[in-house]
Design a protein around this motif. Structure first.
Motif, PDB file in Angstrom:
ATOM      1  N   THR A   7       0.840  -1.196   0.000  1.00 16.33           N
ATOM      2  CA  THR A   7       0.000   0.000   0.000  1.00 16.33           C
ATOM      3  C   THR A   7       0.872   1.242   0.000  1.00 16.33           C
ATOM      4  O   THR A   7       1.845   1.322   0.750  1.00 16.33           O
ATOM      5  N   ILE A   8       0.498   2.203  -0.838  1.00 13.55           N
ATOM      6  CA  ILE A   8       1.210   3.477  -0.937  1.00 13.55           C
ATOM      7  C   ILE A   8       0.333   4.583  -0.359  1.00 13.55           C
ATOM      8  O   ILE A   8      -0.829   4.734  -0.754  1.00 13.55           O
ATOM      9  N   PHE A   9       0.879   5.364   0.555  1.00 12.42           N
ATOM     10  CA  PHE A   9       0.243   6.608   0.963  1.00 12.42           C
ATOM     11  C   PHE A   9       0.828   7.699   0.078  1.00 12.42           C
ATOM     12  O   PHE A   9       2.038   7.919   0.054  1.00 12.42           O
ATOM     13  N   PHE A  10      -0.033   8.372  -0.689  1.00 12.08           N
ATOM     14  CA  PHE A  10       0.411   9.260  -1.763  1.00 12.08           C
ATOM     15  C   PHE A  10       0.020  10.696  -1.484  1.00 12.08           C
ATOM     16  O   PHE A  10      -1.163  11.006  -1.305  1.00 12.08           O
ATOM     17  N   GLY A  18       2.423  14.214  -9.923  1.00 11.28           N
ATOM     18  CA  GLY A  18       1.736  13.142  -9.200  1.00 11.28           C
ATOM     19  C   GLY A  18       0.683  12.444 -10.022  1.00 11.28           C
ATOM     20  O   GLY A  18       0.615  11.213 -10.062  1.00 11.28           O
ATOM     21  N   SER A  19      -0.153  13.204 -10.715  1.00 13.43           N
ATOM     22  CA  SER A  19      -1.226  12.572 -11.491  1.00 13.43           C
ATOM     23  C   SER A  19      -0.677  11.904 -12.751  1.00 13.43           C
ATOM     24  O   SER A  19      -1.205  10.873 -13.194  1.00 13.43           O
ATOM     25  N   GLN A  20       0.392  12.458 -13.340  1.00  9.85           N
ATOM     26  CA  GLN A  20       1.037  11.794 -14.480  1.00  9.85           C
ATOM     27  C   GLN A  20       1.648  10.458 -14.041  1.00  9.85           C
ATOM     28  O   GLN A  20       1.556   9.451 -14.761  1.00  9.85           O
ATOM     29  N   PHE A  21       2.231  10.439 -12.856  1.00  9.87           N
ATOM     30  CA  PHE A  21       2.818   9.211 -12.319  1.00  9.87           C
ATOM     31  C   PHE A  21       1.739   8.166 -12.061  1.00  9.87           C
ATOM     32  O   PHE A  21       1.935   6.969 -12.338  1.00  9.87           O
ATOM     33  N   LEU A  22       0.587   8.566 -11.541  1.00 11.61           N
ATOM     34  CA  LEU A  22      -0.479   7.605 -11.262  1.00 11.61           C
ATOM     35  C   LEU A  22      -0.985   6.936 -12.530  1.00 11.61           C
ATOM     36  O   LEU A  22      -1.316   5.748 -12.532  1.00 11.61           O
ATOM     37  N   LEU A  23      -1.053   7.688 -13.618  1.00  6.19           N
ATOM     38  CA  LEU A  23      -1.423   7.086 -14.907  1.00  6.19           C
ATOM     39  C   LEU A  23      -0.444   5.977 -15.291  1.00  6.19           C
ATOM     40  O   LEU A  23      -0.850   4.897 -15.736  1.00  6.19           O
ATOM     41  N   LEU A  24       0.819   6.234 -15.101  1.00  2.01           N
ATOM     42  CA  LEU A  24       1.854   5.247 -15.431  1.00  2.01           C
ATOM     43  C   LEU A  24       1.782   4.049 -14.485  1.00  2.01           C
ATOM     44  O   LEU A  24       1.906   2.895 -14.908  1.00  2.01           O
ATOM     45  N   LEU A  25       1.560   4.329 -13.208  1.00  2.01           N
ATOM     46  CA  LEU A  25       1.461   3.242 -12.224  1.00  2.01           C
ATOM     47  C   LEU A  25       0.266   2.343 -12.529  1.00  2.01           C
ATOM     48  O   LEU A  25       0.342   1.113 -12.369  1.00  2.01           O
ATOM     49  N   ASN A  26      -0.830   2.935 -12.975  1.00  2.00           N
ATOM     50  CA  ASN A  26      -2.018   2.153 -13.318  1.00  2.00           C
ATOM     51  C   ASN A  26      -1.739   1.197 -14.477  1.00  2.00           C
ATOM     52  O   ASN A  26      -2.289   0.093 -14.540  1.00  2.00           O
ATOM     53  N   GLU A  27      -0.865   1.623 -15.369  1.00  2.00           N
ATOM     54  CA  GLU A  27      -0.489   0.787 -16.499  1.00  2.00           C
ATOM     55  C   GLU A  27       0.486  -0.315 -16.102  1.00  2.00           C
ATOM     56  O   GLU A  27       0.382  -1.453 -16.574  1.00  2.00           O
ATOM     57  N   LYS A  28       1.405   0.003 -15.182  1.00  5.52           N
ATOM     58  CA  LYS A  28       2.517  -0.898 -14.885  1.00  5.52           C
ATOM     59  C   LYS A  28       2.303  -1.780 -13.655  1.00  5.52           C
ATOM     60  O   LYS A  28       2.663  -2.958 -13.665  1.00  5.52           O
ATOM     61  N   LEU A  29       1.766  -1.201 -12.577  1.00  4.19           N
ATOM     62  CA  LEU A  29       1.626  -1.937 -11.316  1.00  4.19           C
ATOM     63  C   LEU A  29       0.268  -1.661 -10.671  1.00  4.19           C
ATOM     64  O   LEU A  29       0.182  -1.142  -9.549  1.00  4.19           O
ATOM     65  N   PRO A  30      -0.827  -2.018 -11.343  1.00  4.24           N
ATOM     66  CA  PRO A  30      -2.158  -1.692 -10.819  1.00  4.24           C
ATOM     67  C   PRO A  30      -2.545  -2.466  -9.561  1.00  4.24           C
ATOM     68  O   PRO A  30      -3.555  -2.144  -8.937  1.00  4.24           O
ATOM     69  N   GLN A  31      -1.737  -3.475  -9.203  1.00  7.78           N
ATOM     70  CA  GLN A  31      -2.057  -4.247  -8.005  1.00  7.78           C
ATOM     71  C   GLN A  31      -1.713  -3.504  -6.716  1.00  7.78           C
ATOM     72  O   GLN A  31      -2.196  -3.857  -5.633  1.00  7.78           O
ATOM     73  N   LEU A  32      -0.887  -2.476  -6.817  1.00 10.98           N
ATOM     74  CA  LEU A  32      -0.574  -1.678  -5.633  1.00 10.98           C
ATOM     75  C   LEU A  32      -1.795  -0.865  -5.225  1.00 10.98           C
ATOM     76  O   LEU A  32      -2.473  -0.285  -6.072  1.00 10.98           O
ATOM     77  N   HIS A  33      -2.073  -0.830  -3.924  1.00 10.77           N
ATOM     78  CA  HIS A  33      -3.183  -0.004  -3.453  1.00 10.77           C
ATOM     79  C   HIS A  33      -2.663   1.369  -3.059  1.00 10.77           C
ATOM     80  O   HIS A  33      -1.665   1.491  -2.347  1.00 10.77           O
ATOM     81  N   VAL A  34      -3.319   2.408  -3.543  1.00 10.22           N
ATOM     82  CA  VAL A  34      -2.928   3.780  -3.253  1.00 10.22           C
ATOM     83  C   VAL A  34      -3.966   4.421  -2.339  1.00 10.22           C
ATOM     84  O   VAL A  34      -5.171   4.364  -2.610  1.00 10.22           O
ATOM     85  N   VAL A  35      -3.485   5.004  -1.260  1.00 10.30           N
ATOM     86  CA  VAL A  35      -4.314   5.838  -0.389  1.00 10.30           C
ATOM     87  C   VAL A  35      -3.870   7.274  -0.634  1.00 10.30           C
ATOM     88  O   VAL A  35      -2.739   7.647  -0.311  1.00 10.30           O
ATOM     89  N   ALA A  36      -4.729   8.088  -1.227  1.00 14.23           N
ATOM     90  CA  ALA A  36      -4.366   9.452  -1.607  1.00 14.23           C
ATOM     91  C   ALA A  36      -4.833  10.450  -0.553  1.00 14.23           C
ATOM     92  O   ALA A  36      -5.996  10.430  -0.138  1.00 14.23           O
TER      93      ALA A  36
END
Length: 345
Positions: A7-10, A18-36
């Motif tokens: 889990t990532i606290f973001f 930050g939002s550009q990075f989240l787009l990339l993370l969704n493509e590459k590692l969507p199994q990580l849970h993000v708490v924003a």
């Protein structure tokens, strides 16, 4: 290292990087849970982020909410801060929560990735020409060798100190982007420095610089910057990232540096062509603009910043977007995007 239960606290999820990075993370590692961490967490803001990253939940608060940040940092595997490179209070809150986290989970230190900036190496040239500009490498970088009056260091040095201790350890990495540019694909589509200079230009009627604007710095397209941040996270998850005192990563293309005079001139001429101001080109900003920012402004906006991202290159990173579109060529589209966004506000 498995990422299934991570889990990532973001912090800074709705921002430019930050939002550009989240787009990339969704493509590459969507199994990580993000708490924003989300200020004013109304449904429309949550929906914006859910479109970028589906595996996300929210906690309402701001960088000033010490208790909330400490609580979240104390219970997650990873904290990523894209929120601000100059907010020591939130850094202090994060480190306190991570220390508690480490104490409660012996043998499993949490990871903290903090986004700073290359302002740490400014030579404070006050916008004037200089004979020699030092190029800094991130290999062997010691933050205490930087000018202590430079920006970001009051947040960065405590992070390195936390990453150096053996009792209740924290895995720390600091990411230092150069001048980020380009129109992004996230929620905030343009960089803060362009929005700030555009507002100043409209207010005084001409584009301008700190001093004569002879200072320059490396630049980096926002997509390349986000990819660098992702590669660092991926390397950390796999246990092959440099961390602690060695976990200092510059993010910069080696494309030609552009002086502040040259890029503000492009902006001034473009705004004149659109009828937004009545004077093209660029000239030094007046005291009424420069003085309120004091040493912070002179250091960040009047100094040279020359760096080489050797640690990122070791991870196989290449600034492909920066090679396709230069900073100067990006300015008209970016200015149009800022003006479009301002009309919606």
């Amino acid at each position: 290292m498995s990422t299934q239960a991570q889990t990532i606290f973001f912090l800074g999820a709705t921002g430019y990087l930050g939002s550009q990075f989240l787009l990339l993370l969704n493509e590459k590692l969507p199994q990580l849970h993000v708490v924003a961490l989300l200020r004013n967490a109304i449904p429309v803001r949550k929906e914006q982020l859910q479109k970028l990253y589906s595996n996300i939940s929210f906690v309402e608060g701001s960088l000033d909410d010490d208790a909330i940040i400490q609580e979240q940092a104390a219970k997650v595997d990873i904290v990523i801060n894209c929120g601000s490179s100059d907010h020591p209070a939130s850094t202090k809150s994060t480190l306190a929560g991570l220390e508690t986290n480490s104490k409660n989970n012996p043998g499993k230190p949490p990871l903290y990735i903090h986004v700073s900036g290359c302002g740490i190496v400014s030579d404070n040239a006050r916008g004037e020409p200089v004979e020699y500009v030092k190029e800094w490498s991130d290999l062997g970088l010691d933050l205490k060798q930087c000018n202590p009056e430079n920006t970001h260091l009051d947040s960065d040095i405590p992070i390195v100190e936390a990453g150096s201790r053996t009792e209740d350890p924290v895995r720390t990495i600091i990411y230092f982007p150069a001048q980020i540019y380009g129109v992004g694909e996230g929620i905030q589509k343009t960089t803060m420095w362009l929005r700030m200079f555009l507002d100043m230009t409209k207010n005084v009627g001409h584009a301008g610089t700190w001093g004569s604007g002879a200072n320059a710095m490396n630049n980096i397209h926002v997509k390349d910057c986000a990819m660098g941040l992702f590669l660092i996270l991926q390397a950390a998850l796999e246990g092959r990232a440099d961390e602690g005192p060695e976990g200092l990563y510059f993010s910069a293309s080696m494309e030609p540096k552009i002086t502040f005079h040259d890029w503000t001139k492009i902006m001034g001429d473009y705004l004149l062509s659109k009828g937004i101001i009545k004077e093209g080109g660029t000239r030094p900003m007046p005291a009424e603009v420069v003085d309120p920012l004091g040493n912070y402004g002179w250091s960040l906006l009047g100094g040279n910043q020359s760096v080489k991202p050797e640690r990122l290159y070791k991870l196989g990173w290449e600034p492909t977007e920066s090679k396709k579109l230069s900073l100067l060529d990006s300015i008209p589209e970016a200015v149009d995007q800022v003006l479009k966004d301002q009309m919606r506000e």
